[in-house]
Design a protein around this motif. Structure first.
Motif, short mmCIF file in Angstrom:
data_model
loop_
_atom_site.label_atom_id
_atom_site.label_comp_id
_atom_site.label_asym_id
_atom_site.label_seq_id
_atom_site.Cartn_x
_atom_site.Cartn_y
_atom_site.Cartn_z
N GLY A 1 55.06 27.79 54.20
CA GLY A 1 54.08 28.52 53.41
C GLY A 1 52.64 28.16 53.74
O GLY A 1 52.37 27.22 54.49
N HIS A 2 51.74 28.92 53.15
CA HIS A 2 50.32 28.76 53.47
C HIS A 2 49.50 29.02 52.21
O HIS A 2 49.80 29.93 51.43
N MET A 3 48.46 28.21 52.02
CA MET A 3 47.55 28.40 50.89
C MET A 3 46.29 29.10 51.38
O MET A 3 45.70 28.71 52.40
N VAL A 4 45.87 30.12 50.65
CA VAL A 4 44.60 30.78 50.90
C VAL A 4 43.73 30.58 49.67
O VAL A 4 44.12 30.95 48.55
N VAL A 5 42.57 29.97 49.85
CA VAL A 5 41.64 29.73 48.75
C VAL A 5 40.47 30.70 48.89
O VAL A 5 39.78 30.71 49.92
N VAL A 6 40.26 31.53 47.88
CA VAL A 6 39.18 32.51 47.90
C VAL A 6 37.97 31.90 47.17
O VAL A 6 38.08 31.47 46.03
N VAL A 7 36.85 31.83 47.87
CA VAL A 7 35.64 31.25 47.29
C VAL A 7 34.47 32.20 47.49
O VAL A 7 34.56 33.18 48.23
N GLY A 8 33.36 31.89 46.83
CA GLY A 8 32.17 32.71 46.96
C GLY A 8 31.33 32.59 45.70
O GLY A 8 31.82 32.15 44.65
N PRO A 9 30.08 32.97 45.77
CA PRO A 9 29.19 32.85 44.62
C PRO A 9 29.56 33.82 43.50
O PRO A 9 30.24 34.83 43.73
N SER A 10 29.11 33.53 42.29
CA SER A 10 29.32 34.45 41.17
C SER A 10 28.70 35.80 41.49
O SER A 10 27.59 35.87 42.01
N GLY A 11 29.45 36.85 41.21
CA GLY A 11 28.97 38.20 41.50
C GLY A 11 29.43 38.73 42.84
O GLY A 11 29.22 39.90 43.15
N ALA A 12 30.07 37.87 43.64
CA ALA A 12 30.53 38.33 44.96
C ALA A 12 31.73 39.26 44.86
O ALA A 12 32.02 40.01 45.79
N GLY A 13 32.44 39.20 43.72
CA GLY A 13 33.57 40.10 43.53
C GLY A 13 34.92 39.52 43.89
O GLY A 13 35.84 40.26 44.25
N LYS A 14 35.07 38.21 43.77
CA LYS A 14 36.34 37.56 44.13
C LYS A 14 37.51 38.12 43.32
O LYS A 14 38.55 38.49 43.88
N ASP A 15 37.36 38.16 42.00
CA ASP A 15 38.46 38.63 41.14
C ASP A 15 38.83 40.07 41.45
O ASP A 15 40.01 40.43 41.52
N THR A 16 37.82 40.91 41.64
CA THR A 16 38.06 42.33 41.91
C THR A 16 38.80 42.51 43.24
O THR A 16 39.75 43.30 43.33
N LEU A 17 38.38 41.78 44.25
CA LEU A 17 39.03 41.91 45.56
C LEU A 17 40.45 41.35 45.53
O LEU A 17 41.35 41.91 46.16
N MET A 18 40.65 40.25 44.80
CA MET A 18 42.00 39.70 44.70
C MET A 18 42.93 40.66 43.97
O MET A 18 44.09 40.82 44.34
N ALA A 19 42.41 41.33 42.93
CA ALA A 19 43.21 42.32 42.21
C ALA A 19 43.55 43.50 43.13
O ALA A 19 44.67 44.04 43.09
N TYR A 20 42.59 43.90 43.95
CA TYR A 20 42.80 44.99 44.91
C TYR A 20 43.92 44.61 45.88
O TYR A 20 44.84 45.40 46.12
N ALA A 21 43.83 43.39 46.42
CA ALA A 21 44.84 42.94 47.38
C ALA A 21 46.21 42.82 46.72
O ALA A 21 47.23 43.20 47.30
#
Length: 198
Positions: free
Chosen positions: A16-36
Motif C-alpha cells: 500500500g501507499h499513503m498520499v498526504v494532501v496538503v496546501g494552504p487554507s482556501g486551496a480547496g483540499k477538501d473539495t478536490l478530495m471529495a471530487y476524487a
C-alpha cells in the motif's frame, strides 16, 4: 497545472501507499478530495481517511469525527492514532487503522498538514505528498467567502503561509486556481498512478 517532483510510479501491484494532501487554507483540499472520491467510488483498493478533530461536527468543512480535548487525549494515549498533530488551535488525528489498510495494499489518502509531514513519513515510509496550490488572490477570495475571519486575519494567514515544502518527499503539485474539473481530474490522474488497473 500539475508538477511532479521525485519518483512517482505505479504502485498498484506493490504494498500500500499513503498520499498526504496538503496546501494552504482556501486551496480547496477538501473539495478536490471529495471530487476524487466520487470519481474513484466503489474501488476496494483505495481509502479516503476520515480524520478525528477537536472541532464541532457542525462547523462546516470536511466530514470528520468531532471529539473533545479530553477524548482526543484518551485516544492518543490508547494508541488510536497513526499520526496526530496540532494546527490553528485544533488537534488532528489519523486513525491507526490506516496502518492496516496500507499493510493490506490499499492506497490511503489523507488530508494532512505541511508541519506534520515528518510524522507522516515516520509512520508511512511509502508516501507521496500532493501539494494543492492556488494564486494568492484566489485564496483570499475563497477564505473571505467562508466568513470565518476578517480580511486582516486572512491577509495575515496568507502572509504566514509558505508555499514551499521542506524535506525529501515525493511531491506532486496541483494548481487549483482554475476550475474544479481541471484540478479534480489532475488529482484523480495522480492518484490513479498508485492503483492497479481495474
Amino acid at each position: 497545472m500539475v508538477h511532479a517532483a521525485g519518483s512517482t510510479g505505479v504502485k498498484g501491484d506493490m504494498a500500500g501507499h499513503m498520499v498526504v494532501v496538503v496546501g494552504p487554507s482556501g486551496a480547496g483540499k477538501d473539495t478536490l478530495m471529495a471530487y476524487a472520491a466520487s470519481h474513484l467510488n466503489g474501488r476496494q483498493d483505495i481509502a479516503f481517511v476520515r480524520r478525528v478533530i477537536t472541532r464541532d461536527g457542525n462547523a462546516g468543512g470536511e466530514d470528520h469525527d468531532a471529539v473533545s480535548e479530553a477524548e482526543f487525549d484518551h485516544m492518543a494515549e490508547s494508541g488510536s492514532f497513526a499520526v496526530s498533530w496540532e494546527a490553528h488551535g485544533l488537534r488532528y488525528g489519523i486513525p491507526s487503522r490506516t496502518l492496516m489498510q496500507i499493510a493490506n495494499g490499499q492506497l490511503v489518502i489523507a488530508n494532512g498538514s505541511r508541519s506534520a509531514l515528518p510524522r507522516f513519513k515516520a509512520a508511512f515510509p511509502a508516501m507521496t505528498v500532493i501539494n494543492i496550490t492556488a494564486r494568492p488572490e484566489v485564496l483570499a477570495e475563497r477564505l473571505e467567502a467562508r466568513g470565518r475571519e476578517t480580511r486582516e486575519e486572512i491577509l495575515g494567514r496568507l502572509e504566514r503561509s509558505s508555499p514551499t515544502l521542506d524535506g525529501d518527499y515525493d511531491v506532486v503539485t496541483i494548481d487549483n486556481s482554475g476550475t474544479l474539473e481541471d484540478a479534480g481530474n489532475a488529482l484523480v490522474e495522480a492518484l490513479s498512478n498508485y492503483l492497479a488497473i481495474a
